[in-house]
Design an enzyme around this catalytic site. Structure first.
Site, PDB file in Angstrom:
ATOM      1  N   TRP A  47       0.788  -1.123   0.014  1.00  0.00           N
ATOM      2  CA  TRP A  47      -0.093   0.034   0.018  1.00  0.00           C
ATOM      3  C   TRP A  47       0.835   1.258  -0.011  1.00  0.00           C
ATOM      4  O   TRP A  47       0.276   2.333  -0.160  1.00  0.00           O
ATOM      5  CB  TRP A  47      -0.858  -0.053   1.255  1.00  0.00           C
ATOM      6  CG  TRP A  47      -2.057  -0.957   1.089  1.00  0.00           C
ATOM      7  CD1 TRP A  47      -2.108  -1.999   0.262  1.00  0.00           C
ATOM      8  CD2 TRP A  47      -3.086  -1.170   2.093  1.00  0.00           C
ATOM      9  NE1 TRP A  47      -3.441  -2.726   0.531  1.00  0.00           N
ATOM     10  CE2 TRP A  47      -3.855  -2.246   1.793  1.00  0.00           C
ATOM     11  CE3 TRP A  47      -3.541  -0.505   3.390  1.00  0.00           C
ATOM     12  CZ2 TRP A  47      -5.219  -2.456   2.370  1.00  0.00           C
ATOM     13  CZ3 TRP A  47      -4.424  -0.692   4.121  1.00  0.00           C
ATOM     14  CH2 TRP A  47      -5.465  -1.729   3.592  1.00  0.00           C
ATOM     15  N   LYS A  48       2.002   1.221   0.385  1.00  0.00           N
ATOM     16  CA  LYS A  48       2.993   2.279   0.420  1.00  0.00           C
ATOM     17  C   LYS A  48       2.347   3.307   1.642  1.00  0.00           C
ATOM     18  O   LYS A  48       1.664   2.946   2.277  1.00  0.00           O
ATOM     19  CB  LYS A  48       3.337   2.878  -0.871  1.00  0.00           C
ATOM     20  CG  LYS A  48       3.926   1.936  -1.847  1.00  0.00           C
ATOM     21  CD  LYS A  48       4.468   2.743  -3.036  1.00  0.00           C
ATOM     22  CE  LYS A  48       4.923   1.201  -3.836  1.00  0.00           C
ATOM     23  NZ  LYS A  48       5.556   1.822  -5.188  1.00  0.00           N
ATOM     24  N   GLU A 101      12.167   2.296  -2.871  1.00  0.00           N
ATOM     25  CA  GLU A 101      11.959   3.848  -2.416  1.00  0.00           C
ATOM     26  C   GLU A 101      12.707   3.774  -0.941  1.00  0.00           C
ATOM     27  O   GLU A 101      13.301   4.912  -0.725  1.00  0.00           O
ATOM     28  CB  GLU A 101      10.427   3.921  -2.262  1.00  0.00           C
ATOM     29  CG  GLU A 101       9.696   3.966  -3.549  1.00  0.00           C
ATOM     30  CD  GLU A 101       8.478   3.438  -3.607  1.00  0.00           C
ATOM     31  OE1 GLU A 101       7.698   3.257  -2.444  1.00  0.00           O
ATOM     32  OE2 GLU A 101       7.716   3.217  -4.634  1.00  0.00           O
ATOM     33  N   SER A 117       4.330  -1.902 -11.698  1.00  0.00           N
ATOM     34  CA  SER A 117       3.310  -1.394 -12.746  1.00  0.00           C
ATOM     35  C   SER A 117       2.347  -2.781 -13.110  1.00  0.00           C
ATOM     36  O   SER A 117       2.073  -2.972 -14.307  1.00  0.00           O
ATOM     37  CB  SER A 117       3.611  -0.838 -13.883  1.00  0.00           C
ATOM     38  OG  SER A 117       4.128   0.581 -13.515  1.00  0.00           O
ATOM     39  N   GLY A 147       1.853  -2.478  -6.489  1.00  0.00           N
ATOM     40  CA  GLY A 147       1.444  -0.937  -5.582  1.00  0.00           C
ATOM     41  C   GLY A 147       0.263  -0.406  -5.799  1.00  0.00           C
ATOM     42  O   GLY A 147      -0.663  -0.799  -5.295  1.00  0.00           O
ATOM     43  N   GLY A 148       0.247   0.702  -6.686  1.00  0.00           N
ATOM     44  CA  GLY A 148      -0.830   1.164  -7.233  1.00  0.00           C
ATOM     45  C   GLY A 148      -2.025   0.309  -7.186  1.00  0.00           C
ATOM     46  O   GLY A 148      -3.158   0.556  -6.728  1.00  0.00           O
TER      47      GLY A 148
HETATM   48  P1  13P Z   1       3.474  -0.068  -8.484  1.00  0.00           P
HETATM   49  O1  13P Z   1       2.766  -1.333  -8.648  1.00  0.00           O
HETATM   50  O2  13P Z   1       2.479   1.092  -8.197  1.00  0.00           O
HETATM   51  O3  13P Z   1       4.247   0.027 -10.008  1.00  0.00           O
HETATM   52  O4  13P Z   1       4.443  -0.312  -7.466  1.00  0.00           O
HETATM   53  C1  13P Z   1       5.350  -1.435  -7.488  1.00  0.00           C
HETATM   54  C2  13P Z   1       5.934  -1.562  -6.105  1.00  0.00           C
HETATM   55  O5  13P Z   1       6.922  -0.513  -5.546  1.00  0.00           O
HETATM   56  C3  13P Z   1       5.429  -2.468  -5.155  1.00  0.00           C
HETATM   57  O6  13P Z   1       6.453  -2.485  -4.264  1.00  0.00           O
END
Ligand code: 13P
Length: 247
Positions: A13-14, A100, A211, A232-233
């Protein structure tokens, strides 16, 4: 083709969420998650929401975890969270060395391995993230960079490696909408698999991240060394996340 390792689709989820949004998202995941299916589902949520996540997901087929962990057991480490604290909230997983954190918090590969080690000591499974930047790939250095990131983790030995998950996340594919092609991803996964196999851990699961969407998941999952996804997203949209799991 039957796949030797159980597929794992994990959401990262970040720094997203709120009590209200999480209740809706987790509720939707619970109604869509299939018990005893051939894909394991998990979410890695921000620390403050571990309690809510535990309350909502306990007893369900969806497991949960955190996005970082301290290398220390306890003490004067303001702002840090120990592995034992994560275990208190029922975490199964913790992300270690997400790109990140490597980029914004200067996490070195030896620190990342130490984080994986503290997680293992408390019964959590680390999900160790590796991946190259675009300039590194363009210079032909992707494998060297990933090899260097993996080395201190490989040194933890077969027992440790067998209890963790590796996530290959090319930095240039994260949040950019530009995913690695299935062939590009498979080539790196095969490289990681070979390194794990040399340490006697050839069955450790390797997830792809960057992605991942419902539209590209099936082609990625068809690759022999891709055992699932770190999302992620798209993990913030229940329907999309469940479609990835079903791909
Ligand atoms: P996205 O799926 O938003 O590109 O992010 C990938 C990610 O960093 C999962 O840890």
């Amino acid at each position: 083709m039957s796949h030797p390792r159980k597929r794992l689709v994990m959401g990262n989820w970040k720094m997203h969420g709120s009590l209200q949004d999480n209740a809706a998202l987790l509720g939707a995941l619970l109604s869509g998650a299939v018990r005893g299916g051939d894909t394991e589902l998990a979410v890695c949520v921000p620390f403050p929401y571990l309690s809510q996540t535990q309350a909502l997901l306990s007893g369900s087929p969806v497991s949960w975890g955190a996005q970082d962990v301290s290398i220390h057991e306890r003490g004067a480490y303001t702002g840090e969270t120990s592995a034992a604290m994560l275990a208190d909230f029922g975490c199964s997983w913790v992300l270690c060395g997400h790109s990140e954190r490597r980029a914004m918090h200067a996490e070195s590969s030896s620190l990342v391995a130490a984080k994986a080690s503290s997680a293992l000591a408390c019964g959590l499974s680390p999900v160790v993230c590796v991946g190259e930047t675009l300039p590194e790939r363009d210079a032909g250095n992707a494998e060297r960079v990933i090899g260097d990131q993996l080395d201190p983790v490989l040194a933890l030995g077969a027992g440790a490696l067998g209890r963790m998950v590796i996530a290959y996340e090319p930095v240039w594919a994260i949040g950019t909408g530009r995913t690695a092609t299935p062939d590009q991803a498979q080539a790196v996964h095969a490289f990681i698999r070979a390194a794990l196999s040399r340490r006697g851990a050839g069955q450790t699961r390797i997830l792809y991240g960057g992605s991942v969407k419902a539209a590209n998941a099936a082609a990625l999952f068809a690759q022999p060394d891709i055992d699932g996804a770190l999302v992620g997203g798209a993990s913030l949209v229940a329907d999309e996340f469940l479609k990835i799991a079903a791909a």
